[in-house]
Scaffold this motif. Structure first.
Motif, mmCIF file in Angstrom:
data_model
loop_
_atom_site.group_PDB
_atom_site.id
_atom_site.type_symbol
_atom_site.label_atom_id
_atom_site.label_comp_id
_atom_site.label_asym_id
_atom_site.label_seq_id
_atom_site.Cartn_x
_atom_site.Cartn_y
_atom_site.Cartn_z
ATOM 1 N N PRO A 6 45.168 51.476 -13.082
ATOM 2 C CA PRO A 6 44.248 50.984 -14.122
ATOM 3 C C PRO A 6 43.153 51.989 -14.474
ATOM 4 C CG PRO A 6 44.636 49.278 -12.500
ATOM 5 C CD PRO A 6 45.261 50.538 -11.972
ATOM 6 N N ARG A 7 42.662 52.762 -13.503
ATOM 7 C CA ARG A 7 41.625 53.745 -13.798
ATOM 8 C C ARG A 7 42.162 54.824 -14.739
ATOM 9 N NH1 ARG A 7 38.271 55.296 -8.586
ATOM 10 N NH2 ARG A 7 36.460 54.362 -9.568
ATOM 11 N N GLY A 62 42.798 55.677 -22.320
ATOM 12 C CA GLY A 62 42.522 54.784 -23.442
ATOM 13 C C GLY A 62 41.169 55.048 -24.076
ATOM 14 N N THR A 63 40.165 55.320 -23.250
ATOM 15 C CA THR A 63 38.836 55.629 -23.770
ATOM 16 C C THR A 63 38.867 56.911 -24.594
ATOM 17 O OG1 THR A 63 37.814 54.539 -21.881
ATOM 18 C CG2 THR A 63 36.443 56.076 -23.121
ATOM 19 N N ALA A 91 44.845 47.473 -20.746
ATOM 20 C CA ALA A 91 44.825 46.307 -19.854
ATOM 21 C C ALA A 91 46.056 46.249 -18.964
ATOM 22 C CB ALA A 91 44.712 45.032 -20.688
ATOM 23 N N GLY A 92 47.104 46.922 -19.357
ATOM 24 C CA GLY A 92 48.324 46.943 -18.544
ATOM 25 C C GLY A 92 49.238 45.796 -18.883
#
Length: 69
Positions: free
Chosen positions: A2-3, A9-10, A63-64
């Motif tokens: 997720p990180r 994504g950012t 978000a996955g």
């Protein structure tokens, strides 16, 4: 995992916003110079909201996968 998705994504959202703003401003400058005020209003209203669609896709990816029930 997720990180990593959050970081990528950012970066993608930042690139999207900068690129989209430059493109929308360039299109407005080249095409709206002699248009009436209401055309400007409509263009900037629509172009101001349109970037949200690709940003939503990036955020969903960040978000996955959804957990299965």
């Amino acid at each position: 995992m997720p990180r990593w998705r959050s970081f990528v994504g950012t970066i993608l959202i930042i690139i999207l916003v900068i690129t989209y703003a430059l493109a929308a401003t360039t299109i407005a400058t080249l095409t709206l110079a002699t248009s009436p005020w209401w055309v400007h209003l409509l263009y900037f209203l629509l172009s101001g909201l349109l970037w949200i669609l690709p940003a939503m896709l990036i955020i969903k990816w960040m978000a996955g996968p959804r957990p299965k029930r």
